[in-house]
Design a protein around this motif. Structure first.
Motif, PDB file in Angstrom:
ATOM      1  N   GLN A  58       0.778  -1.308   0.106  1.00  0.00           N
ATOM      2  CA  GLN A  58       0.028   0.009  -0.042  1.00  0.00           C
ATOM      3  C   GLN A  58       0.950   1.198  -0.025  1.00  0.00           C
ATOM      4  OE1 GLN A  58      -3.622  -0.149   2.684  1.00  0.00           O
ATOM      5  NE2 GLN A  58      -2.800  -2.160   3.071  1.00  0.00           N
ATOM      6  N   HIS A  59       2.269   1.038   0.329  1.00  0.00           N
ATOM      7  CA  HIS A  59       3.178   2.228   0.089  1.00  0.00           C
ATOM      8  C   HIS A  59       3.236   2.686  -1.266  1.00  0.00           C
ATOM      9  CE1 HIS A  59       4.555   3.209   4.043  1.00  0.00           C
ATOM     10  NE2 HIS A  59       4.500   1.784   4.301  1.00  0.00           N
ATOM     11  N   ASP A  60       3.104   1.577  -2.162  1.00  0.00           N
ATOM     12  CA  ASP A  60       3.256   1.972  -3.742  1.00  0.00           C
ATOM     13  C   ASP A  60       2.362   1.939  -4.534  1.00  0.00           C
ATOM     14  OD1 ASP A  60       6.237   2.127  -3.215  1.00  0.00           O
ATOM     15  OD2 ASP A  60       5.849  -0.125  -2.493  1.00  0.00           O
ATOM     16  N   ILE A  61       1.142   1.273  -4.200  1.00  0.00           N
ATOM     17  CA  ILE A  61       0.038   1.122  -5.066  1.00  0.00           C
ATOM     18  C   ILE A  61      -1.191   1.528  -4.165  1.00  0.00           C
ATOM     19  CG2 ILE A  61       0.861  -0.568  -6.649  1.00  0.00           C
ATOM     20  CD1 ILE A  61      -0.504  -2.759  -5.261  1.00  0.00           C
ATOM     21  N   PRO A  62      -2.444   1.684  -4.664  1.00  0.00           N
ATOM     22  CA  PRO A  62      -3.780   2.022  -4.129  1.00  0.00           C
ATOM     23  C   PRO A  62      -4.023   0.885  -3.122  1.00  0.00           C
ATOM     24  CG  PRO A  62      -3.720   2.983  -6.414  1.00  0.00           C
ATOM     25  CD  PRO A  62      -2.488   2.161  -6.281  1.00  0.00           C
ATOM     26  N   ALA A  63      -4.587   1.029  -2.023  1.00  0.00           N
ATOM     27  CA  ALA A  63      -5.147  -0.032  -1.010  1.00  0.00           C
ATOM     28  C   ALA A  63      -6.039  -1.030  -1.880  1.00  0.00           C
ATOM     29  CB  ALA A  63      -5.378   0.429   0.221  1.00  0.00           C
ATOM     30  N   ALA A  64      -6.975  -0.298  -2.618  1.00  0.00           N
ATOM     31  CA  ALA A  64      -8.074  -1.085  -3.093  1.00  0.00           C
ATOM     32  C   ALA A  64      -7.368  -2.055  -3.904  1.00  0.00           C
ATOM     33  CB  ALA A  64      -9.051  -0.165  -3.915  1.00  0.00           C
ATOM     34  N   LEU A  65      -6.325  -1.651  -4.957  1.00  0.00           N
ATOM     35  CA  LEU A  65      -5.739  -2.277  -5.955  1.00  0.00           C
ATOM     36  C   LEU A  65      -4.858  -3.420  -5.267  1.00  0.00           C
ATOM     37  CD1 LEU A  65      -4.861  -2.845  -9.007  1.00  0.00           C
ATOM     38  CD2 LEU A  65      -3.293  -1.083  -8.797  1.00  0.00           C
ATOM     39  N   SER A  66      -4.228  -3.264  -4.252  1.00  0.00           N
ATOM     40  CA  SER A  66      -3.439  -4.149  -3.490  1.00  0.00           C
ATOM     41  C   SER A  66      -4.431  -5.395  -2.961  1.00  0.00           C
ATOM     42  CB  SER A  66      -2.733  -3.703  -2.260  1.00  0.00           C
ATOM     43  OG  SER A  66      -3.726  -3.379  -1.152  1.00  0.00           O
ATOM     44  N   VAL A  67      -5.695  -5.067  -2.642  1.00  0.00           N
ATOM     45  CA  VAL A  67      -6.758  -5.997  -2.309  1.00  0.00           C
ATOM     46  C   VAL A  67      -6.891  -6.921  -3.382  1.00  0.00           C
ATOM     47  CG1 VAL A  67      -9.117  -6.341  -1.304  1.00  0.00           C
ATOM     48  CG2 VAL A  67      -7.603  -4.651  -0.172  1.00  0.00           C
ATOM     49  N   ALA A  68      -7.347  -6.083  -4.452  1.00  0.00           N
ATOM     50  CA  ALA A  68      -7.572  -7.047  -5.612  1.00  0.00           C
ATOM     51  C   ALA A  68      -6.419  -7.916  -5.981  1.00  0.00           C
ATOM     52  CB  ALA A  68      -8.010  -6.048  -6.962  1.00  0.00           C
ATOM     53  N   VAL A  69      -5.288  -7.553  -6.005  1.00  0.00           N
ATOM     54  CA  VAL A  69      -4.353  -8.465  -6.677  1.00  0.00           C
ATOM     55  C   VAL A  69      -3.989  -9.718  -5.501  1.00  0.00           C
ATOM     56  CG1 VAL A  69      -1.726  -8.512  -6.338  1.00  0.00           C
ATOM     57  CG2 VAL A  69      -2.757  -6.607  -7.136  1.00  0.00           C
ATOM     58  N   ILE A  70      -4.470  -9.466  -4.258  1.00  0.00           N
ATOM     59  CA  ILE A  70      -4.623 -10.568  -3.213  1.00  0.00           C
ATOM     60  C   ILE A  70      -5.682 -11.390  -3.806  1.00  0.00           C
ATOM     61  CG2 ILE A  70      -4.719 -11.281  -0.844  1.00  0.00           C
ATOM     62  CD1 ILE A  70      -4.128  -8.733   0.063  1.00  0.00           C
ATOM     63  N   ALA A  71      -6.776 -10.988  -3.998  1.00  0.00           N
ATOM     64  CA  ALA A  71      -8.124 -11.825  -4.294  1.00  0.00           C
ATOM     65  C   ALA A  71      -7.709 -12.518  -5.563  1.00  0.00           C
ATOM     66  CB  ALA A  71      -9.152 -10.739  -4.420  1.00  0.00           C
ATOM     67  N   PHE A  72      -7.045 -11.833  -6.602  1.00  0.00           N
ATOM     68  CA  PHE A  72      -6.841 -12.669  -7.685  1.00  0.00           C
ATOM     69  C   PHE A  72      -5.798 -13.920  -7.502  1.00  0.00           C
ATOM     70  CE2 PHE A  72      -4.522 -13.079 -11.790  1.00  0.00           C
ATOM     71  CZ  PHE A  72      -5.558 -13.477 -12.658  1.00  0.00           C
ATOM     72  N   ILE A  73      -4.767 -13.453  -6.789  1.00  0.00           N
ATOM     73  CA  ILE A  73      -3.676 -14.698  -6.716  1.00  0.00           C
ATOM     74  C   ILE A  73      -4.171 -15.494  -6.045  1.00  0.00           C
ATOM     75  CG2 ILE A  73      -1.483 -15.062  -5.871  1.00  0.00           C
ATOM     76  CD1 ILE A  73      -0.607 -12.251  -6.635  1.00  0.00           C
ATOM     77  N   ALA A  74      -5.049 -15.262  -4.897  1.00  0.00           N
ATOM     78  CA  ALA A  74      -5.462 -16.274  -3.776  1.00  0.00           C
ATOM     79  C   ALA A  74      -6.518 -17.354  -4.699  1.00  0.00           C
ATOM     80  CB  ALA A  74      -6.027 -15.591  -2.577  1.00  0.00           C
ATOM     81  N   VAL A  75      -7.211 -16.779  -5.602  1.00  0.00           N
ATOM     82  CA  VAL A  75      -8.381 -17.671  -6.261  1.00  0.00           C
ATOM     83  C   VAL A  75      -7.816 -18.201  -7.504  1.00  0.00           C
ATOM     84  CG1 VAL A  75      -9.096 -15.804  -7.992  1.00  0.00           C
ATOM     85  CG2 VAL A  75     -10.688 -17.381  -6.782  1.00  0.00           C
ATOM     86  N   LEU A  76      -6.385 -18.209  -7.628  1.00  0.00           N
ATOM     87  CA  LEU A  76      -5.769 -18.908  -8.901  1.00  0.00           C
ATOM     88  C   LEU A  76      -6.157 -20.333  -8.745  1.00  0.00           C
ATOM     89  CD1 LEU A  76      -2.200 -17.219  -9.364  1.00  0.00           C
ATOM     90  CD2 LEU A  76      -4.112 -17.098 -10.824  1.00  0.00           C
ATOM     91  N   PRO A  77      -6.166 -21.033  -7.596  1.00  0.00           N
ATOM     92  CA  PRO A  77      -6.567 -22.498  -7.707  1.00  0.00           C
ATOM     93  C   PRO A  77      -7.795 -22.753  -8.191  1.00  0.00           C
ATOM     94  CG  PRO A  77      -5.445 -21.920  -5.475  1.00  0.00           C
ATOM     95  CD  PRO A  77      -5.558 -20.657  -6.433  1.00  0.00           C
TER      96      PRO A  77
END
Length: 448
Positions: A58-77
């Motif tokens: 969140q220091h480098d990208i918007p918090a909402a985008l960091s959350v979306a990145v987590i959600a996308f990677i976590a749902v890869l399975p």
């Protein structure tokens, strides 16, 4: 937590996930139970690392985008399982078409019925303990029946300010999903429309402002590093976590499927519920960790973002995988069973949208989501080949949705405008929503 403890925790979590990589890449095999344990622990460690990395990002990208990145990677399975089944359906392997949609609908219903509910319960538990969680929900339900305001001591999980984007996108995708039910197939036009919705979602997230986050524990330790080193550590955590999840997902899911077969559970039921339970576990654990750390809003935002992800990009990807494997250009045809599954999933999604429309979640919402989910799951277990229970529960979800629409209809258009306007206009729309919500609360207080 001091600096040494933070690094020890991070390194320990990375090492815990290492056996999963060694087993998968080295072609090592053990008993089904041992493999499920190893790959399951690997997924848990990856969930912790990816949550920590995204917080620090969140220091480098918007918090909402960091959350979306987590959600996308976590749902890869989940993507891996669903697209594999769609590919096999395109190859003409019998029964795989039904399993592809079964996995997708099961994952989405599990996300709301268990994921959202669990996050709400953990937040309320931390706020007042288990007894207060139950009693405050019961009091508020009783007061609602008497048309009075809710119990003021009931814990309220307030969603982040910019969540109107996710709510609006999810609302439109949910309405569109009923068109898929009517058509009786998932085809390339669905890929285009749902893909455009997801693209707009990502574009809006990238234009969100970057704010200085308030971090604690390992995330604060990483956030305190110089810019270059911080970005390198965050990148490593995310890439390493994605690799562990990708390597662990298939054997973990197949191991659970095998255990399910060994105890006599049907393949459709296993693919719809046991496999998604495994593939959704990274995001569940990542969200629960965020709630436990005090970032409840970020935790529930992650699961809502995951729902947007699955209800747009995942559904839209199914026809692509199906046709790429040689399936008909008209798309994946739906049987009566599949149409019933998509219908109940769409109805539950509509109920979920209305629950979060006022940017608040209560224990009552958690109990409603979980109890309805468990009831339909139990019914489906005993009547697996009967579509009527699915239709009945879908109608129940729609009835509850209509009730919530009658209470919160004034917030629908401001939320949609917030989601589909430019970032500056969206902020103004959200401010209007805030003022309206405050006025509604004041009116409730006067009417009590």
């Amino acid at each position: 937590m001091n600096l040494r403890s933070s690094w020890t925790l991070l390194i320990g979590a990375a090492l815990i996930g290492l056996p999963a990589l060694i087993f998968r890449l080295g072609g090592i095999h053990a008993s089904t139970e041992v493999e499920v344990a190893i790959f399951g622990i690997g997924i848990l460690s990856a969930a912790f690392l990816i949550s920590t990395g995204a917080e620090a990002a969140q220091h480098d990208i918007p918090a909402a985008l960091s959350v979306a990145v987590i959600a996308f990677i976590a749902v890869l399975p989940e993507y891996a399982v669903d697209l594999l089944l769609a590919w096999e359906a395109g190859k003409g392997i019998p029964g795989k078409d039904e399993l592809a949609l079964a996995n997708m609908t099961g994952a989405n219903r599990l996300l709301l019925g268990v994921g959202w509910a669990t996050v709400i319960f953990l937040f309320a538990w931390k706020a007042g303990g288990p007894r207060h969680l139950v009693t405050s929900a019961a009091r508020s339900s009783w007061r609602a029946l008497r048309r009075r305001s809710a119990d003021p001591t009931e814990p309220l999980l307030h969603l982040p300010g910019g969540i109107g984007l996710e709510i609006g996108i999810l609302a439109v995708a949910t309405l569109y999903s009923f068109i898929i039910v009517v058509k009786g197939r998932i085809a390339i036009e669905d890929t285009i429309i749902l893909g455009l919705l997801f693209l707009w979602y990502i574009i809006r997230l990238t234009r969100s402002p970057v704010e200085e986050p308030e971090l604690e524990g390992p995330a604060a330790t990483i956030g305190g590093l110089p810019t270059g080193r911080r970005r390198a550590v965050v990148t490593f955590l995310i890439v390493y976590s994605a690799l562990v999840i990708a390597m662990s997902a298939e054997p973990f899911v197949h191991g659970l499927e095998q255990i399910g077969r060994d105890v006599g559970i049907g393949e459709f039921f296993v693919i719809q519920w046991i496999a998604p339970l495994a593939s959704e576990s990274p995001e569940f654990f990542a969200a629960l960790y965020l709630v436990w750390r005090g970032s409840a809003g970020m935790g529930v935002n992650m699961l809502i973002s995951s729902k947007v992800n699955q209800w747009t990009l995942l559904i839209g990807s199914i026809p692509v995988a199906y046709m790429a494997a040689g399936g008909a250009i008209t798309g994946l045809e739906s049987s009566p069973l599949q149409r019933a599954e998509v219908f109940i999933t769409a109805a539950q999604s509509a109920f979920g949208v209305m629950l979060i429309l006022d940017r608040r979640l209560t224990a009552r919402a958690g109990f409603a989501l979980l109890s309805l989910f468990l009831a339909q799951l139990l019914t489906q277990f005993f009547f697996q080949d009967n579509n009527l229970p699915r239709v009945i529960f879908g109608v129940i979800y729609l009835g509850l949705t209509a009730l919530l629409v009658s209470q919160h209809w004034r917030s629908i258009m401001p939320t949609l405008r917030e989601a589909f306007r430019s970032p500056g206009s969206a902020a103004a729309a959200y401010q209007t929503h805030d003022n309206s919500a405050e006025a509604d609360l004041a009116n409730e207080g006067r009417n009590e």
